[in-house]
Motif scaffolding. Structure first.
Motif, PDB file in Angstrom:
ATOM      1  N   ALA A  63       0.831  -1.210   0.000  1.00 16.14           N
ATOM      2  CA  ALA A  63       0.000   0.000   0.000  1.00 16.14           C
ATOM      3  C   ALA A  63       0.862   1.256   0.000  1.00 16.14           C
ATOM      4  N   PRO A  64       1.566   1.526  -1.118  1.00 16.83           N
ATOM      5  CA  PRO A  64       2.435   2.699  -1.194  1.00 16.83           C
ATOM      6  C   PRO A  64       1.627   3.982  -1.173  1.00 16.83           C
ATOM      7  N   SER A  65       2.105   4.960  -0.401  1.00 16.51           N
ATOM      8  CA  SER A  65       1.259   6.128  -0.140  1.00 16.51           C
ATOM      9  C   SER A  65       1.953   7.466  -0.313  1.00 16.51           C
ATOM     10  N   GLY A  66       3.254   7.516  -0.344  1.00 18.24           N
ATOM     11  CA  GLY A  66       3.988   8.759  -0.536  1.00 18.24           C
ATOM     12  C   GLY A  66       5.270   8.443  -1.272  1.00 18.24           C
ATOM     13  N   LEU A  67       5.861   9.447  -1.925  1.00 20.07           N
ATOM     14  CA  LEU A  67       7.045   9.216  -2.747  1.00 20.07           C
ATOM     15  C   LEU A  67       7.915  10.454  -2.751  1.00 20.07           C
ATOM     16  N   ALA A  68       9.215  10.262  -2.607  1.00 22.50           N
ATOM     17  CA  ALA A  68      10.177  11.356  -2.694  1.00 22.50           C
ATOM     18  C   ALA A  68      11.448  10.848  -3.344  1.00 22.50           C
ATOM     19  N   VAL A  69      12.148  11.733  -4.035  1.00 25.14           N
ATOM     20  CA  VAL A  69      13.481  11.417  -4.522  1.00 25.14           C
ATOM     21  C   VAL A  69      14.465  12.205  -3.657  1.00 25.14           C
ATOM     22  N   TYR A  70      15.515  11.533  -3.197  1.00 24.16           N
ATOM     23  CA  TYR A  70      16.424  12.198  -2.269  1.00 24.16           C
ATOM     24  C   TYR A  70      17.398  13.081  -3.047  1.00 24.16           C
ATOM     25  N   THR A  71      17.379  14.370  -2.743  1.00 26.38           N
ATOM     26  CA  THR A  71      18.243  15.346  -3.402  1.00 26.38           C
ATOM     27  C   THR A  71      19.068  16.143  -2.400  1.00 26.38           C
ATOM     28  N   GLY A  72      19.062  15.717  -1.135  1.00 27.48           N
ATOM     29  CA  GLY A  72      19.749  16.478  -0.095  1.00 27.48           C
ATOM     30  C   GLY A  72      21.218  16.098   0.033  1.00 27.48           C
ATOM     31  N   ASP A  73      21.847  16.660   1.074  1.00 22.89           N
ATOM     32  CA  ASP A  73      23.272  16.444   1.312  1.00 22.89           C
ATOM     33  C   ASP A  73      23.564  15.635   2.573  1.00 22.89           C
ATOM     34  N   LEU A  74      22.576  15.443   3.452  1.00 19.62           N
ATOM     35  CA  LEU A  74      22.852  14.742   4.704  1.00 19.62           C
ATOM     36  C   LEU A  74      23.175  13.265   4.484  1.00 19.62           C
ATOM     37  N   PHE A  75      22.549  12.681   3.457  1.00 14.46           N
ATOM     38  CA  PHE A  75      22.792  11.278   3.130  1.00 14.46           C
ATOM     39  C   PHE A  75      23.344  11.193   1.710  1.00 14.46           C
TER      40      PHE A  75
ATOM     41  N   ALA B 126       4.775   3.282   3.208  1.00 12.23           N
ATOM     42  CA  ALA B 126       3.812   2.202   3.022  1.00 12.23           C
ATOM     43  C   ALA B 126       2.839   2.162   4.190  1.00 12.23           C
ATOM     44  N   LEU B 127       1.573   1.978   3.880  1.00 13.88           N
ATOM     45  CA  LEU B 127       0.523   1.877   4.892  1.00 13.88           C
ATOM     46  C   LEU B 127       0.435   0.455   5.427  1.00 13.88           C
ATOM     47  N   ALA B 128       0.042  -0.482   4.596  1.00 11.85           N
ATOM     48  CA  ALA B 128      -0.046  -1.873   5.041  1.00 11.85           C
ATOM     49  C   ALA B 128       1.325  -2.442   5.375  1.00 11.85           C
TER      50      ALA B 128
END
Length: 381
Positions: A300-312, A323-325
């Protein structure tokens, strides 16, 4: 004020090595990464949210958070959830999966002060997914304008889609669900159920939308054949659009979205109906796009992001899926051509996770899905 989970008695279990647990997978030579050596700290930024659905970051460091129950909340830089709800929302149909959903700032928010938000509107017997814009001034919404609503109206309160993403040309993509009982409409080009649509910020139709040469097609259409897509991003690194959607019983998908493509539902799926019956005999079919990644059983995928930061830095360009379920944050190593590996994070929380965003500070922010929802922040430990 921020509260670190690490300070709680069970906190030691929440500073964890990544890669805890596995999910069965069914196609595309999917693999799960071995345990990572990176440790992640989880801080509780905000509590007391009522089924939060999405968040966005204001230029001054504050955050706007939508609640599916029909409220827009404001969180200060210090993580304080203000008691006062942001006023000015239009009438919202709140029932089942319906309510206030996604929110995004206009690309020119610094000058226009406009925000965009999706929500269900109408009645139990005749409702739609709607998209509106408004000015956010003095912590209130004003000049609200509805710029799109799905057609036709449907009954029930399931499968709205509702996620947004701006493209580099500043047009807006919006995912729409098939309405659950109307799944065949996902293949019907005359309407906007089970689609991804593309509009200008005033709701007008871009002159290069892919179906404009088909007089019978809804002019807003960008892609079709979707079930209930609740995640979409424009990846600035690979310059591609990525979306995911709920399958039925299995067959959750991650897709590369391209203008004019057909993603198959309900003619093609790897999932079964909730009764266990076969939805379709086809898992592939000519002219219909295969997913980049699938999950069976469903997460049950519910949100999505692509990582563009510098911390990781080791995760730059990777996709993050709440994921919900599945009650996990899934990290997908994405190359621009394929998804190579998967890793599950936050499994020890044992909470339904609704949304994930990358903050301006490079941290990863996650909303939990409950009547006592929380906003979490992930940073390197």
């Amino acid at each position: 004020m921020f509260c670190s989970i690490l300070s709680r008695p069970f906190g030691a279990t929440l500073v964890f090595l990544a890669g805890l647990g596995f999910l069965p997978v069914v196609s595309h030579a999917q693999t799960t990464e071995p345990t990572s050596t990176e440790r992640v700290q989880i801080d509780v930024i905000t509590t007391g949210l009522n089924y939060p659905w999405a968040l966005t970051f204001l230029p001054d460091g504050r955050m706007l958070i939508t609640e599916r129950t029909g409220h827009l909340r404001l969180v200060t830089q210090d993580g304080v959830l203000l008691d006062r709800r942001v006023p000015g929302l239009p009438d919202i149909y709140v029932s089942g999966q319906g309510g206030l959903q996604d929110i995004a700032l206009a690309p020119d928010f610094a000058t226009s002060q406009r925000v965009f938000f999706s929500y269900s509107c109408g009645t139990e017997q005749a409702n739609h997914l709607c998209l509106a814009s408004a000015r956010f001034v003095d912590d209130s919404l004003s000049e609200v304008q509805e710029i799109f609503r799905t057609q036709p109206a449907k009954a029930g309160s399931a499968h709205y889609g509702g996620r947004m993403a701006f493209l580099p040309d500043q047009t807006l993509l919006l995912t729409t669900g098939d309405g659950f009982d109307y799944r065949e409409q996902a293949q019907n080009r005359t309407n906007t159920l089970g689609k991804i649509v593309r509009v200008e910020q005033d709701g007008s139709i871009p002159n290069d939308n892919p179906f404009l040469d088909q007089p019978e097609a809804a002019p807003e259409l960008y892609s079709l054949g979707h079930r209930n897509p609740q995640g979409i991003v424009y990846d600035p690194i690979t310059q591609q659009v990525i979306s995911h959607e709920h399958g039925p019983r299995g067959g959750d998908e991650v897709n590369r979205i391209q203008a004019g493509n057909n993603y198959g539902w309900p003619i093609v799926t790897t999932g079964l109906d909730y009764t266990g019956a076969m939805v379709t005999p086809f898992q592939q079919r000519a002219g219909m796009q295969e997913p980049l990644w699938t999950w069976t059983p469903s997460i049950a995928p519910s949100g999505l992001a692509v990582y563009t930061g510098d911390l990781f830095p080791q995760w730059r360009g990777h996709l993050f899926v709440t994921a919900l379920a599945g009650k996990a944050l899934h990290r997908l190593k994405w190359t621009g051509n394929q998804i190579l590996t998967e890793e599950r994070l936050l499994v020890n929380l044992d909470e339904r996770l609704r949304d994930v965003r990358v903050g301006p500070d490079g941290a990863i922010y996650v909303l939990t899905d409950s009547a006592e929802g929380r906003l979490l922040r992930l940073t390197p430990n």
